[in-house]
Design an enzyme around this catalytic site. Structure first.
Site, PDB file in Angstrom:
ATOM      1  N   LYS A   1      -9.416   2.039  -1.980  1.00  0.00           N
ATOM      2  CA  LYS A   1      -9.823   1.493  -0.555  1.00  0.00           C
ATOM      3  C   LYS A   1     -10.973   1.918  -0.204  1.00  0.00           C
ATOM      4  O   LYS A   1     -11.306   2.922  -0.154  1.00  0.00           O
ATOM      5  CB  LYS A   1      -8.466   2.001   0.129  1.00  0.00           C
ATOM      6  CG  LYS A   1      -8.617   1.342   1.769  1.00  0.00           C
ATOM      7  CD  LYS A   1      -7.190   1.885   2.293  1.00  0.00           C
ATOM      8  CE  LYS A   1      -7.308   1.310   3.786  1.00  0.00           C
ATOM      9  NZ  LYS A   1      -5.904   1.701   4.411  1.00  0.00           N
TER      10      LYS A   1
ATOM     11  N   ASN B   1       0.288  -1.230   5.370  1.00  0.00           N
ATOM     12  CA  ASN B   1       1.027  -0.345   6.114  1.00  0.00           C
ATOM     13  C   ASN B   1       0.389  -0.629   7.494  1.00  0.00           C
ATOM     14  O   ASN B   1      -0.632   0.004   7.900  1.00  0.00           O
ATOM     15  CB  ASN B   1       1.189   1.151   5.830  1.00  0.00           C
ATOM     16  CG  ASN B   1       1.980   1.510   4.693  1.00  0.00           C
ATOM     17  OD1 ASN B   1       3.020   1.809   5.037  1.00  0.00           O
ATOM     18  ND2 ASN B   1       1.289   1.342   3.578  1.00  0.00           N
TER      19      ASN B   1
ATOM     20  N   CYS C   1      -5.103  -3.002   2.738  1.00  0.00           N
ATOM     21  CA  CYS C   1      -4.647  -2.873   4.382  1.00  0.00           C
ATOM     22  C   CYS C   1      -5.627  -3.204   4.913  1.00  0.00           C
ATOM     23  O   CYS C   1      -6.059  -4.278   5.406  1.00  0.00           O
ATOM     24  CB  CYS C   1      -4.005  -1.595   4.613  1.00  0.00           C
ATOM     25  SG  CYS C   1      -3.269  -1.639   6.205  1.00  0.00           S
TER      26      CYS C   1
ATOM     27  N   GLU D   1       0.923  -1.189   0.066  1.00  0.00           N
ATOM     28  CA  GLU D   1       0.137  -0.022  -0.185  1.00  0.00           C
ATOM     29  C   GLU D   1       0.828   1.082  -0.039  1.00  0.00           C
ATOM     30  O   GLU D   1       1.893   1.203   0.757  1.00  0.00           O
ATOM     31  CB  GLU D   1      -0.861   0.129   1.278  1.00  0.00           C
ATOM     32  CG  GLU D   1      -1.763   1.254   1.470  1.00  0.00           C
ATOM     33  CD  GLU D   1      -2.227   1.206   2.932  1.00  0.00           C
ATOM     34  OE1 GLU D   1      -1.746   0.776   4.045  1.00  0.00           O
ATOM     35  OE2 GLU D   1      -3.469   1.587   3.159  1.00  0.00           O
TER      36      GLU D   1
ATOM     37  N   ASN E   1      -6.836   6.144  -1.795  1.00  0.00           N
ATOM     38  CA  ASN E   1      -5.780   5.391  -1.456  1.00  0.00           C
ATOM     39  C   ASN E   1      -5.990   4.218  -2.549  1.00  0.00           C
ATOM     40  O   ASN E   1      -7.065   3.308  -2.451  1.00  0.00           O
ATOM     41  CB  ASN E   1      -6.017   4.852  -0.215  1.00  0.00           C
ATOM     42  CG  ASN E   1      -4.624   3.937   0.335  1.00  0.00           C
ATOM     43  OD1 ASN E   1      -3.948   3.433  -0.635  1.00  0.00           O
ATOM     44  ND2 ASN E   1      -4.575   3.888   1.543  1.00  0.00           N
TER      45      ASN E   1
ATOM     46  N   GLU F   1      -6.246   8.924   7.506  1.00  0.00           N
ATOM     47  CA  GLU F   1      -6.504   8.421   6.136  1.00  0.00           C
ATOM     48  C   GLU F   1      -8.041   8.824   5.800  1.00  0.00           C
ATOM     49  O   GLU F   1      -8.529   9.074   4.829  1.00  0.00           O
ATOM     50  CB  GLU F   1      -6.631   6.780   6.214  1.00  0.00           C
ATOM     51  CG  GLU F   1      -5.353   6.233   6.043  1.00  0.00           C
ATOM     52  CD  GLU F   1      -5.255   4.818   5.479  1.00  0.00           C
ATOM     53  OE1 GLU F   1      -5.915   4.611   4.502  1.00  0.00           O
ATOM     54  OE2 GLU F   1      -4.878   3.880   6.383  1.00  0.00           O
TER      55      GLU F   1
HETATM   56  N1  CDV Z   1      -3.219   1.465   6.633  1.00  0.00           N
HETATM   57  C1  CDV Z   1      -4.193   0.928   7.190  1.00  0.00           C
HETATM   58  O1  CDV Z   1      -5.133   0.583   7.013  1.00  0.00           O
HETATM   59  N2  CDV Z   1      -3.781   0.672   8.615  1.00  0.00           N
HETATM   60  C2  CDV Z   1      -4.586   0.072   9.675  1.00  0.00           C
HETATM   61  C3  CDV Z   1      -4.132   0.430  11.066  1.00  0.00           C
HETATM   62  C4  CDV Z   1      -4.649   1.639  11.228  1.00  0.00           C
HETATM   63  C5  CDV Z   1      -5.114  -0.564  12.034  1.00  0.00           C
HETATM   64  C6  CDV Z   1      -4.821  -1.704   9.400  1.00  0.00           C
HETATM   65  O2  CDV Z   1      -5.893  -2.125   9.394  1.00  0.00           O
HETATM   66  O3  CDV Z   1      -3.761  -2.184   9.374  1.00  0.00           O
END
Ligand code: CDV
Length: 314
Positions: free
Chosen positions: A125, A194, A169, A48, A108, A144
């Site tokens: 996303k 991430n 993510c 990501e 994103n 975000e």
């Molecule tokens: N980049 C993300 O979406 N990170 C989230 C964190 C904030 C919990 C994740 O679900 O990994």
């Protein structure tokens, strides 16, 4: 290899600093790509927001201050080298980046590029974690929800001899993501992430970050008869430690390849997309066994409705 065989790779990244140039990041992506080419990989998946540091960790008052983290075109002058090299090797790739559209929308985003260099799919996303406003009590921000608009669909594409879907993510923590993709026929789900190891809203979850990462992707793979490639940007980035532990998961739910470092690392697995049918045609035969007539709250209700609030409930 037999069936619909594919050699897939996760191109995990270590930290990217705020001051790192796009050029230096693309150099690193190219090194991973060249390694993949030496191993006859068909598809490499990057994390990501793979072109910059994870900028939502900072609060910027002026919207224009985040422009430098966004791409206004893809390929861009900086990423063209990656597209050209991948095409010359005959390798496809999946790349996450921050997208600024010509009419000013910010997403994103992750793209899927076929072995001929053409972009076959773009995913934005859907599940945006974190918060909208500056919250100085946190060790670091997760903005975000301030900097991106949410995507609205889970598309799938015919690519790489199979049906491919993407998620980004936080999407990987939601069973709805995998199920929507599998309802679109997905056999291979590509996920960049991430994930900071420290979670301010409930630090008791910190030690479980690695377990939760594998738990959600392994169950998503098994329950939907899909392969999953989960790829981190890990390590200590601008003072924030993030989870690495990239992995490739089979429809059996088993991890078939996993990263051992928190830095730039390539992991590889040979997969046969025909294996998906062992699950899609048996225990998870959707047509035969799903009961959408009983699932209406999933699509119509956002939060919980307690028994006493429900008609006839107590
Ligand atoms: N980049 C993300 O979406 N990170 C989230 C964190 C904030 C919990 C994740 O679900 O990994």
């Amino acid at each position: 290899m037999s069936g619909r065989s594919l050699r897939v790779a996760a191109g995990q990244l270590g930290p990217i600093s705020k001051d790192d140039s796009r050029e230096s990041v693309v150099d690193r992506l190219l090194l991973l790509l060249e390694k993949a080419a030496k191993s006859d990989v068909d598809l490499i998946v990057y994390p990501e927001l793979a072109l910059t540091t994870f900028f939502p960790r900072w609060y910027f008052e002026e919207e224009s201050a985040i422009d430098c983290f966004f791409e206004t075109e893809m390929p861009s002058s900086e990423t063209q080298r990656l597209f050209d090299a991948a095409k010359s090797f005959g390798i496809g790739f999946c790349l996450g980046y921050a997208e600024l559209t010509p009419d000013g929308h910010r997403y994103n985003t992750q793209i899927l590029v076929e072995r001929d260099g053409g972009i076959v799919g773009k995913y934005r996303k859907v599940h945006l974690p974190g918060h909208e406003e500056h919250e100085p009590w946190r060790e670091f921000q997760h903005l975000e929800r301030r900097y991106f608009e949410a995507g609205a669909t889970f598309p799938t594409w015919n690519a790489f001899e199979g049906i491919v879907g993407m998620a980004i993510c936080n999407d990987r923590r939601w069973p709805e993501t995998y199920r929507c993709l599998a309802l679109g026929g997905a056999e291979l789900i590509l996920i960049g992430y991430n994930t900071p190891l420290h979670y301010d809203p409930d630090p008791s979850q910190n030690d479980l970050a690695g377990f939760h990462n594998h738990l959600v992707m392994q169950s998503g793979a098994y329950q939907n008869g899909c392969f999953v490639v989960g790829v981190a940007k890990g390590g200590l980035e601008e003072g924030v430690e993030s989870l690495a532990e990239s992995c490739i998961i089979s429809p059996t739910g088993e991890i078939i390849s996993s990263a051992s470092t928190s830095d730039d690392e390539l992991i590889i697995a040979d997969i046969d997309l025909d294996l998906c049918d062992n699950y899609k045609n048996t225990v998870f035969d959707f047509d035969r066994y799903r009961r959408p007539d009983t699932y209406s709250p999933i699509a119509s209700q956002k939060g919980k409705i307690m028994p006493a609030e429900r008609e006839g409930g107590s």
